[in-house]
Design a protein around this motif. Structure first.
Motif, mmCIF file in Angstrom:
data_model
loop_
_atom_site.group_PDB
_atom_site.id
_atom_site.type_symbol
_atom_site.label_atom_id
_atom_site.label_comp_id
_atom_site.label_asym_id
_atom_site.label_seq_id
_atom_site.Cartn_x
_atom_site.Cartn_y
_atom_site.Cartn_z
ATOM 1 N N UNK A 221 0.828 -1.202 0.000
ATOM 2 C CA UNK A 221 0.000 0.000 0.000
ATOM 3 C C UNK A 221 0.866 1.257 0.000
ATOM 4 N N UNK A 222 1.919 1.253 0.818
ATOM 5 C CA UNK A 222 2.807 2.412 0.872
ATOM 6 C C UNK A 222 3.526 2.640 -0.451
ATOM 7 N N UNK B 95 4.788 5.972 -4.894
ATOM 8 C CA UNK B 95 4.983 6.100 -6.341
ATOM 9 C C UNK B 95 4.153 7.253 -6.899
ATOM 10 N N UNK B 96 2.940 7.403 -6.405
ATOM 11 C CA UNK B 96 2.085 8.504 -6.858
ATOM 12 C C UNK B 96 2.682 9.849 -6.455
ATOM 13 N N UNK C 55 9.314 16.439 4.696
ATOM 14 C CA UNK C 55 9.286 15.509 5.814
ATOM 15 C C UNK C 55 9.121 14.051 5.430
ATOM 16 N N UNK C 56 9.561 13.674 4.204
ATOM 17 C CA UNK C 56 9.475 12.276 3.757
ATOM 18 C C UNK C 56 10.868 11.785 3.358
ATOM 19 N N UNK C 57 11.731 11.527 4.347
ATOM 20 C CA UNK C 57 13.118 11.138 4.034
ATOM 21 C C UNK C 57 13.222 9.816 3.284
ATOM 22 N N UNK C 58 12.308 8.873 3.537
ATOM 23 C CA UNK C 58 12.375 7.580 2.838
ATOM 24 C C UNK C 58 12.126 7.772 1.346
ATOM 25 N N UNK C 59 11.108 8.568 1.004
ATOM 26 C CA UNK C 59 10.837 8.853 -0.405
ATOM 27 C C UNK C 59 11.982 9.640 -1.029
ATOM 28 N N UNK C 60 12.559 10.552 -0.259
ATOM 29 C CA UNK C 60 13.680 11.339 -0.773
ATOM 30 C C UNK C 60 14.871 10.453 -1.109
ATOM 31 N N UNK D 182 11.525 0.280 -8.082
ATOM 32 C CA UNK D 182 10.351 0.582 -8.913
ATOM 33 C C UNK D 182 10.497 1.940 -9.597
ATOM 34 N N UNK D 183 11.085 2.909 -8.910
ATOM 35 C CA UNK D 183 11.215 4.261 -9.471
ATOM 36 C C UNK D 183 12.162 4.316 -10.663
ATOM 37 N N UNK D 184 13.169 3.448 -10.692
ATOM 38 C CA UNK D 184 14.149 3.510 -11.789
ATOM 39 C C UNK D 184 13.894 2.461 -12.863
ATOM 40 N N UNK D 185 12.889 1.603 -12.681
ATOM 41 C CA UNK D 185 12.613 0.550 -13.664
ATOM 42 C C UNK D 185 11.882 1.117 -14.866
#
Length: 559
Positions: free
Chosen positions: A17-18, A23-24, A47-52, A112-115
Motif C-alpha cells: 500500500x505504501x 509512487x504517486x 518531511x518524507x526522508x524515505x521517499x527522498x 520501482x522508481x528507476x525501472x
C-alpha cells in the motif's frame, strides 16, 4: 480517460500500500521539481526522508548516508516547495518497522522508481493461494531428487517464479530439467544474481530487485555460503519476505545449522501412482571416498588418469592448470570458464546427449557439471572447502578422490575453510556424515566470529547502501570477463556494449574469463580490445578450448 485501477487493498501488505502512495507522490514531485534531484530535495523538505532517499536513485544510485544528506540538504527554490506542499498536503506516515525492514523498503521503492517497465507494486511478492510469505527449506537431498522436489513446488505455486542455483553447471542442468517439464514460467538464475538484487544500490542494478520480488523464489546453494554471507543474505531475504508476503524456499544439498528464520517443510511422499507431480523422498547415496595420498604433480596426475577405465572427471579451479591437464590428456573434454557460458552449455549438451555412446570419457573441469551430463566412475577433486567436495562427490558412481597437487596453487580465501575441512576429513567420512557437515559450519562460524556479518548488519541499519553493495558484490580483481563474438547474438551484445558502456546480466553469457595479467597481455598484443570492465576478444578462439588453447597447445607440445 482510463478507469482507475481497483486494487484489493484489504489483501495487500502495508508495504505494498505504501509503495502505491509513494509512487504517486514521487511522480507529482517529479512534475513540480522538473528533475530527479530537485524532486528528492522537495520530498526531504516535506518531511518524507524515505521517499527522498529512493528518489535519489534516479540520479544514479541510493548512495551512503553522508552523501545522501549532502545532496538532500542543499537548498531548493522556495516557490517549488510551496507548490509541492499545496499539491501534496500532509505526509505519509511510516509503520514502526525495524531499521533493516525500512532499509529494504526504500531499496524496493527505488527499484520501482528507476525501472523502465516495473511490475505492479500492488502484486509485488508473488504470493500464491496457500503460500504466504516466509522463508522455508526442504530437507537436504542429492541434485536429481532436489530438482524433482523443486519441480513439484513450481507446479504447486502455479505461476512465474525464479529458481536460483550456485554454479553455471547447475544452471545448465536445471534449465534442461525445467524445459523437459514444460515449465516455461520458471526462470533459472544464479545465486549471485539474488544477492546482487537484494543489496542493489545503483541505477543499473536496482531494477532487478523488483523483478526478483515479482514471483516466488526457489533457491539452491545457500548452504555453500560462508556463515557471514549466509546470515546477511538470510537477513535480506527475511525482510523482503515479511514486507511483501514473498514466498522463498531453500533447496539444500547437504546439512548445515540453519538460521531460525527457515521453517522446515515436510518432503511430500510419493503417492505410489507414479504421477509427474509426486516428488521423491530424500535419497542418501553413499560415496566411496579414497584416502588422501601424498601430493603429486599435474603430470603425474595425467599419467594416473590415462590409466583409469570408464568415465573420469577431474575438477581443478585454476583455468591454466585445467588447460594444461587437458593438453596432457588427448581426447579429453575441457569444461572451463575459458569458454563462454553459452559455449560451455553447448559442450555440456553434447556430453548429456552422448552419455550412452561415451562409456570411456575424461572431463577436466573448472566449472562443476551437473548430473545432467551423467555420472562418472572416478571423480578426482583438488583439495577444496567441504561444500565443493560434497557436491562433486554426488557425480561419482564409483570412487571419489581428493587431490593434493604440488604445482597447482589454491585460493588464499580458502585458508580457513580448508583448515576446518581437513580436520573433519581426518575425523571421519565428512562427505557422507550430516553431523560432520553441520560441525563444519559451526567450526567455521567460530573461526570467523566477529568478522564481516555484524559490520554488514550495521551498514544496513544506517542505510549505507553503496558501502554494503561494494562489500557484498566485490568483483574479483583476479578475473576479467572477455566478450566473444561467436554468432549474431553475441555481436549485437558487443555492439551495444561499445555504444552504451555497460553490460546487462544476460550479456555475460557471451563472456569467457581471463586472469588480470592475461587480460593485460592480450590487450598489449592486440588480441583484445579494452572496452572498460569487460574486454572484447579480437584474437583466435578455439572451438574446443576457447581462450585456454595456448595452455593446451603448450602442454601438447611438451608431451
Amino acid at each position: 480517460m482510463a478507469e482507475p485501477v481497483a486494487y484489493p487493498w484489504s489483501a495487500m501488505t502495508a508495504a505494498q500500500q505504501l509503495l502505491l502512495l509513494h509512487l504517486e507522490r514521487a511522480e507529482v514531485l517529479s512534475r513540480v521539481g522538473g528533475g530527479p534531484l530537485v524532486a528528492a530535495r522537495l520530498a526531504f523538505r516535506l518531511g518524507e526522508p524515505e521517499l527522498a532517499r529512493a528518489l535519489l536513485a534516479r540520479t544514479g544510485g541510493l548512495f551512503d548516508l553522508e552523501e545522501s544528506q549532502r545532496l538532500l540538504n542543499d537548498p531548493c527554490p522556495e516557490a517549488l516547495l510551496v507548490q509541492a506542499a499545496q499539491v501534496l498536503p500532509g505526509r505519509v506516515a511510516m509503520p514502526a518497522w525495524t531499521e533493516t525492514e525500512m532499509e529494504m523498503y526504500v531499496r524496493v521503492l527505488a527499484s520501482l522508481l528507476v525501472s523502465d517497465a516495473p511490475p505492479d507494486a500492488a502484486r509485488l511478492g508473488g504470493g500464491r493461494p496457500g503460500w504466504a510469505g516466509g522463508l522455508r527449506r526442504l530437507s537436504p537431498c542429492p541434485e536429481q531428487q532436489r530438482w524433482e522436489a523443486g519441480l513439484h513446488l513450481a507446479r504447486e505455486l502455479q505461476g512465474p517464479l525464479r529458481w536460483a542455483t550456485a554454479s553455471w553447471g547447475g544452471r545448465f542442468g536445471l534449465q534442461r530439467q525445467v524445459n523437459a517439464a514444460g515449465l516455461g514460467q520458471v526462470e533459472v538464475v544464479s545465486l549471485e544474481y539474488v544477492m546482487t538484487a537484494l543489496n542493489a544500490a545503483w541505477r543499473w542494478d536496482l531494477p532487478e530487485l523488483a523483478q526478483l520480488l515479482s514471483g516466488p523464489l526457489l533457491i539452491e546453494g545457500l548452504e555453500t555460503l560462508a556463515p557471514d554471507r549466509l546470515d546477511t543474505l538470510t537477513s535480506l531475504l527475511a525482510d523482503a519476505s515479511r514486507l511483501f508476503d514473498w514466498p522463498v524456499v531453500a533447496l539444500p544439498g547437504f546439512e548445515v545449522p540453519w538460521p531460525d528464520a527457515y521453517q522446515l517443510l515436510p518432503m511430500p511422499q510419493q503417492s505410489g501412482a507414479g504421477g509427474q507431480d509426486d516428488p521423491p523422498a530424500p535419497v542418501t547415496r553413499q560415496v566411496l571416498v579414497l584416502p588422501r595420498q601424498r601430493p603429486i604433480s599435474l603430470r603425474q596426475l595425467a599419467t594416473e588418469v590415462r590409466g583409469q577405465p570408464g568415465r573420469s572427471l577431474v575438477v581443478l579451479y585454476s583455468r591454466s592448470s585445467a588447460a594444461r591437464l587437458a593438453g596432457m590428456l588427448p581426447g579429453s573434454v575441457l569444461l572451463s570458464s575459458s569458454l563462454s557460458r553459452l559455449h560451455l552449455a553447448e559442450r555440456m549438451s553434447e556430453l548429456a546427449e552422448q552419455q550412452a555412446a561415451s562409456p570411456s570419457l575424461t572431463v577436466v573441469a573448472t566449472t562443476l557439471p551437473s548430473t545432467a551430463v551423467g555420472f562418472f566412475d572416478q571423480v578426482s577433486h583438488i583439495s577444496a572447502p567441504l561444500p565443493y567436495l560434497i557436491e562433486a562427490a554426488q557425480l561419482s558412481r564409483g570412487t571419489f578422490r581428493i587431490l593434493d597437487l604440488l604445482d597447482v596453487a589454491l585460493p588464499q580465501l580458502w585458508t580457513r575453510q580448508l583448515q576446518v575441512t581437513h580436520a573433519l576429513l581426518d575425523q571421519g567420512d565428512a562427505l557422507n556424515d550430516p553431523e560432520l557437515q553441520r560441525l563444519y559450519f559451526d567450526e567455521l562460524r567460530d573461526l570467523e566470529r566477529h568478522q564481516r556479518a555484524p559490520y554488514w548488519l550495521e551498514l544496513r541499519r544506517n542505510m549505507q547502501y553503496a558501502s554494503l553493495a561494494s562489500e557484498l558484490n566485490v568483483q574479483s580483481e583476479a578475473s576479467v570477463p572477455v566478450l566473444i563474438a561467436r554468432d549474431q547474438a553475441s555481436e549485437q551484445v558487443i555492439a551495444r556494449y561499445r555504444q552504451e558502456g555497460w553490460l546487462p546480466r544476460q550479456g555475460l553469457r557471451h563472456a569467457a574469463w581471463l586472469t588480470a595479467s592475461e587480460a593485460r597481455r592480450a590487450v598489449q598484443r592486440g588480441e583484445a580490445e579494452d572496452g572498460g570492465w569487460a574486454l572484447i576478444w579480437r584474437g583466435d578462439y578455439h572451438p574446443d578450448y576457447g581462450l585456454a588453447w595456448p595452455y593446451v597447445q603448450a602442454a601438447q607440445s611438451s608431451e
